[in-house]
Design a protein around this motif. Structure first.
Motif, mmCIF file in Angstrom:
data_model
loop_
_atom_site.group_PDB
_atom_site.id
_atom_site.type_symbol
_atom_site.label_atom_id
_atom_site.label_comp_id
_atom_site.label_asym_id
_atom_site.label_seq_id
_atom_site.Cartn_x
_atom_site.Cartn_y
_atom_site.Cartn_z
ATOM 1 N N GLU A 150 -49.043 34.353 25.254
ATOM 2 C CA GLU A 150 -48.157 33.321 24.695
ATOM 3 C C GLU A 150 -46.951 33.937 24.000
ATOM 4 N N LEU A 151 -47.178 35.029 23.291
ATOM 5 C CA LEU A 151 -46.062 35.693 22.601
ATOM 6 C C LEU A 151 -45.081 36.290 23.605
ATOM 7 N N ILE A 152 -45.593 36.910 24.661
ATOM 8 C CA ILE A 152 -44.709 37.468 25.701
ATOM 9 C C ILE A 152 -43.921 36.350 26.377
ATOM 10 N N LYS A 153 -44.589 35.239 26.634
ATOM 11 C CA LYS A 153 -43.929 34.088 27.234
ATOM 12 C C LYS A 153 -42.819 33.577 26.313
ATOM 13 N N MET A 154 -43.118 33.476 25.020
ATOM 14 C CA MET A 154 -42.122 32.999 24.071
ATOM 15 C C MET A 154 -40.931 33.945 23.989
ATOM 16 N N GLN A 155 -41.210 35.251 23.964
ATOM 17 C CA GLN A 155 -40.113 36.214 23.892
ATOM 18 C C GLN A 155 -39.229 36.147 25.135
ATOM 19 N N LYS A 156 -39.850 35.876 26.281
ATOM 20 C CA LYS A 156 -39.064 35.717 27.503
ATOM 21 C C LYS A 156 -38.159 34.502 27.387
ATOM 22 N N GLU A 157 -38.691 33.405 26.847
ATOM 23 C CA GLU A 157 -37.895 32.194 26.647
ATOM 24 C C GLU A 157 -36.786 32.425 25.615
ATOM 25 N N MET A 158 -37.100 33.184 24.590
ATOM 26 C CA MET A 158 -36.104 33.473 23.548
ATOM 27 C C MET A 158 -34.936 34.289 24.085
ATOM 28 N N GLY A 159 -35.140 34.919 25.220
ATOM 29 C CA GLY A 159 -34.044 35.657 25.844
ATOM 30 C C GLY A 159 -32.869 34.776 26.226
ATOM 31 N N ASP A 160 -33.098 33.466 26.313
ATOM 32 C CA ASP A 160 -32.011 32.526 26.613
ATOM 33 C C ASP A 160 -31.297 32.045 25.354
ATOM 34 N N SER A 161 -31.640 32.605 24.211
ATOM 35 C CA SER A 161 -30.987 32.219 22.948
ATOM 36 C C SER A 161 -29.559 32.754 22.892
ATOM 37 N N VAL A 162 -28.789 32.235 21.937
ATOM 38 C CA VAL A 162 -27.417 32.695 21.738
ATOM 39 C C VAL A 162 -27.440 34.148 21.271
ATOM 40 N N PRO A 163 -26.719 35.052 21.930
ATOM 41 C CA PRO A 163 -26.759 36.480 21.580
ATOM 42 C C PRO A 163 -25.837 36.828 20.409
ATOM 43 N N PHE A 164 -26.202 36.363 19.211
ATOM 44 C CA PHE A 164 -25.369 36.633 18.035
ATOM 45 C C PHE A 164 -25.214 38.134 17.770
ATOM 46 N N PHE A 165 -26.145 38.935 18.276
ATOM 47 C CA PHE A 165 -26.117 40.376 18.018
ATOM 48 C C PHE A 165 -25.003 41.089 18.771
ATOM 49 N N SER A 166 -24.428 40.439 19.767
ATOM 50 C CA SER A 166 -23.448 41.122 20.616
ATOM 51 C C SER A 166 -22.020 40.778 20.215
ATOM 52 N N PRO A 167 -21.157 41.782 20.106
ATOM 53 C CA PRO A 167 -19.740 41.492 19.823
ATOM 54 C C PRO A 167 -19.045 40.780 20.975
ATOM 55 N N ARG A 168 -19.693 40.708 22.143
ATOM 56 C CA ARG A 168 -19.115 39.969 23.269
ATOM 57 C C ARG A 168 -19.235 38.459 23.064
ATOM 58 N N TYR A 169 -20.100 38.033 22.143
ATOM 59 C CA TYR A 169 -20.254 36.600 21.884
ATOM 60 C C TYR A 169 -19.506 36.249 20.600
ATOM 61 N N GLN A 170 -18.523 35.364 20.705
ATOM 62 C CA GLN A 170 -17.695 34.999 19.549
ATOM 63 C C GLN A 170 -17.621 33.480 19.389
ATOM 64 N N GLY A 171 -18.655 32.749 19.819
ATOM 65 C CA GLY A 171 -18.572 31.296 19.863
ATOM 66 C C GLY A 171 -18.973 30.572 18.602
ATOM 67 N N HIS A 172 -19.633 31.239 17.683
ATOM 68 C CA HIS A 172 -20.070 30.587 16.451
ATOM 69 C C HIS A 172 -19.768 31.500 15.258
ATOM 70 N N MET A 173 -19.953 30.935 14.058
ATOM 71 C CA MET A 173 -19.741 31.747 12.862
ATOM 72 C C MET A 173 -20.960 32.613 12.537
ATOM 73 N N SER A 174 -22.068 32.442 13.246
ATOM 74 C CA SER A 174 -23.246 33.269 13.009
ATOM 75 C C SER A 174 -23.048 34.651 13.636
ATOM 76 N N TRP A 175 -23.511 35.676 12.910
ATOM 77 C CA TRP A 175 -23.401 37.057 13.375
ATOM 78 C C TRP A 175 -24.783 37.674 13.398
ATOM 79 N N ASP A 176 -24.812 38.957 13.662
ATOM 80 C CA ASP A 176 -26.079 39.679 13.611
ATOM 81 C C ASP A 176 -26.549 39.765 12.157
ATOM 82 N N THR A 177 -27.841 39.977 11.974
ATOM 83 C CA THR A 177 -28.402 40.122 10.636
ATOM 84 C C THR A 177 -28.590 41.599 10.315
ATOM 85 N N SER A 178 -28.488 41.931 9.044
ATOM 86 C CA SER A 178 -28.617 43.333 8.651
ATOM 87 C C SER A 178 -30.080 43.774 8.722
ATOM 88 N N MET A 179 -30.278 45.064 8.994
ATOM 89 C CA MET A 179 -31.647 45.583 9.038
ATOM 90 C C MET A 179 -32.370 45.448 7.703
#
Length: 632
Positions: free
Chosen positions: A84-113
């Protein structure tokens, strides 16, 4: 760390000659470049947590035995959990990629470590910060976060000075904004409630139950600084009009009950004073708007006009929502027009305040947005404060609220840390065959002089909303509200015995809108603050680099459409008055376009252009259309 009563000042960032390289240690990275660092630290956190559980009453027997682990049921459930966790992580792959500088569509950014690791480590303990009894450690973390944010924003956090600020963590800026209006409404009506409590002649529930008539008369004769025609002067409480009591200064309203009790029982010792104050507070609460509700309160005091509050026309949806939740109605929110830079038009605000003053319509609050959601525009809070002081003298007073949900952390760009950051020059890069590559240099762009001025005066606001989960790079949920005068929160308190335990209980939940809330949120925020630092070498450096990149994007949007292109691109933020469109595009072409970062920031004219033009706080807004499109 030490859990003492000393205030927790905002930490500053560590200094390095190549400051931009420090940022690479604060994030997992667009390609998870810090995967090993993250996993090593999390493994250590998890191992420490395992040891803690093993060492808690170590003589207790194991509940999950080896026999259980070898059973079919156990193995099946573990396998199902993995699937179930692997399945969920696969589905989460379709989430908005806030971690990437190529995505600039929202005000949300990556989170700090540090924020993520702090959150994950605390999440294992599942603490509820709605009640200090269920969160003895993370409640103190929340206190520290509140103090750090108050200090960073310019409020006083030292008890020997007045007023003493207070801040707490919310689930987001919407809740913080609504709480700010709630607190402003409640404190607005405190003087009327105090007078009503003193005038209650019922010997069973009024002040005569524990005070003499002479003591009550002393209370009614306490003087408040109110407007009388064109000036403010002290007038006895019993002689004040309703309108005058609706426009008492916030700090005076915050101190009114304490001041009143001291005047009524001047000879009481500390214990007696606390007892009298507690009893009188009960009377004031009974007469207050929290108990009576808006309709009954207005009817009792013969108030003709329902109160209003203002916000700029581009306000966040949480502002009208506050009116509906408080029973004021969304129509109580009066939108203020914007200027060409999407900042609040102070002339229009003045017009509305003149109208409210003439009609004696109570104004709960006026909101300055410090970084609007769509345009990142910063309102002229210094002018708005001066306007408030002007109208206060005329007899109209209100709370000044700052919505810095997006832009609050940009204040860190103005807080100095020791050390000198280099801007690479030829003496560093060298020349010709000896020229060396500057590894990953990213420049730091200052805020414009106008925006700097507003942030240097943000502490004039009575409350400031700020979101660690936005420009603070922390996980959701993580908003916050800071009060210039911490006593302003007192009329919000519902001291239910389930959550409030009396005395010096540090529970935060009795003051806000929320009940249960995760202790992991302030743990992550505190960790991020302490590691990165709330200064221009920490958060300010991150946001300075984001500002530099946003300004370069602005330059691109401004110049991308050539005369022979079939489209136009128009940034909504105008160039500063120092440039016309032709000179701006020429400067971009000669000094910015296709130039290395270091070269741009060695060019004084290019550097000043990027500082002075473009978005106030790093959000670009632009329009693309077909050239000569007649259908739009």
């Amino acid at each position: 760390m030490s859990f003492d009563s000393d205030p927790c000042s905002a930490p500053v960032g560590d200094s390095y000659n190549e400051q931009w390289k420090a940022l690479s240690a604060w994030f997992l990275g667009p390609r998870a470049e810090n995967n090993e660092v993250f996993m090593d630290i999390y493994k250590e956190i998890m191992e420490k947590h395992v040891r803690l559980r093993n060492n808690y009453f170590p003589s207790d027997p194991a509940f999950i035995t080896e026999a259980m682990k070898s059973s079919h049921a156990y193995r099946s459930e573990v396998e199902n959990m993995k699937e179930e966790l692997i399945k969920m992580q696969k589905e989460m792959g379709d989430s908005v990629p806030f971690f990437s500088p190529r995505y600039q569509g929202h005000m949300s950014w990556d989170t700090s470590m540090p924020a993520v690791l702090g959150y994950m480590g605390a999440m294992l303990f599942n603490q509820n910060n709605g009640d200090s009894a269920t969160s003895p450690v993370t409640t103190l973390y929340e206190q520290q976060v509140g103090q750090q944010l108050c200090d960073m924003l310019g409020y006083n956090i030292f008890p020997d000075k007045k007023p003493l600020a207070w801040g707490h963590v919310t689930c987001g800026g919407s809740i913080a904004n609504m709480e700010a209006v709630w607190a402003s409404r409640n404190i607005k009506f405190v003087p009327l409630a105090v007078r009503a409590a003193l005038l209650n002649k019922d010997p069973e529930v009024g002040p005569l139950k524990f005070l003499s008539k002479e003591q009550v008369d002393l209370g009614l004769n306490i003087h408040l600084l109110v407007s009388n025609s064109k000036s403010r002067e002290p007038i006895a409480l019993k002689e004040c009009t309703n309108w005058q009591l609706l426009n008492v200064d916030i700090d005076e309203s915050c101190d009114l009950v304490e001041k009143l009790v001291k005047q009524m029982v001047p000879d009481a010792d500390a214990n007696q004073y606390d007892e009298y104050k507690s009893k009188f507070n009960v009377l004031v609460e009974r007469e207050g708007i929290m108990s009576l509700g808006l309709f009954k309160f207005m009817k009792k005091h013969s108030l003709k006009h329902s109160p209003v509050y203002t916000a700029p026309a581009n306000n966040h949806y949480s502002w009208p929502k506050a009116g509906t939740l408080l029973g004021l109605g969304s129509d109580a929110l009066i939108p203020i027009e914007l200027d060409v830079n999407f900042r609040q038009n102070v002339d229009h605000l003045r017009q509305k305040l003149e109208e409210f003053l003439e009609k004696e319509i109570p104004v709960i609050s006026v909101t300055a947005v410090m970084g609007s959601t769509e345009e990142s525009a910063v309102d002229p809070i210094k002018e708005m404060y001066d306007l408030r002081e002007e109208f206060k003298a005329k007899g109209l007073n209100f709370a000044l609220l700052a919505d810095g949900a997006w832009g609050g952390y940009f204040k860190t760009m103005l807080i100095d840390s020791p050390g000198t950051d280099i801007v690479p020059g030829r003496n560093i890069l060298g020349k010709g065959p000896n020229k060396r590559r500057l590894d990953g240099f990213v420049p730091y762009c200052e805020l414009s002089p106008y925006v700097q001025k507003q942030y240097m005066h943000i502490q004039y606001a009575d409350t400031i909303t700020i979101d660690p989960h936005k420009s603070g790079f922390c996980p959701y949920p993580g908003g916050a509200l800071c009060y210039r005068n911490g006593k302003m929160r007192y009329p919000l308190a519902l001291s239910n015995s389930e959550a409030y335990h009396g005395g010096n209980d540090c529970t935060m939940g009795v003051y806000g809108i929320e009940g249960s809330k995760p202790g992991a949120a302030p743990a992550g925020i505190l960790m991020s603050h302490n590691v990165i630092g709330l200064s221009n070498r920490g958060y300010g450096r991150i946001l300075g680099q984001c500002t530099a990149t946003a300004k370069l994007f602005y330059a691109m949007w401004l110049a991308v459409a050539r005369d022979d292109d079939p489209f136009v691109c128009v940034p909504l933020q105008r160039v500063s008055s120092n440039y016309d469109m032709e000179s701006a595009k020429k400067l971009i072409e000669n000094g910015i376009a296709f130039k290395p970062m270091a070269d741009i920031y060695r060019d004084k004219k290019a550097k000043e252009f990027l500082r002075d033009c473009g978005p106030d706080t790093a959000i670009n807004t632009f329009v693309v259309n077909l050239r000569d499109n007649k259908r739009c």
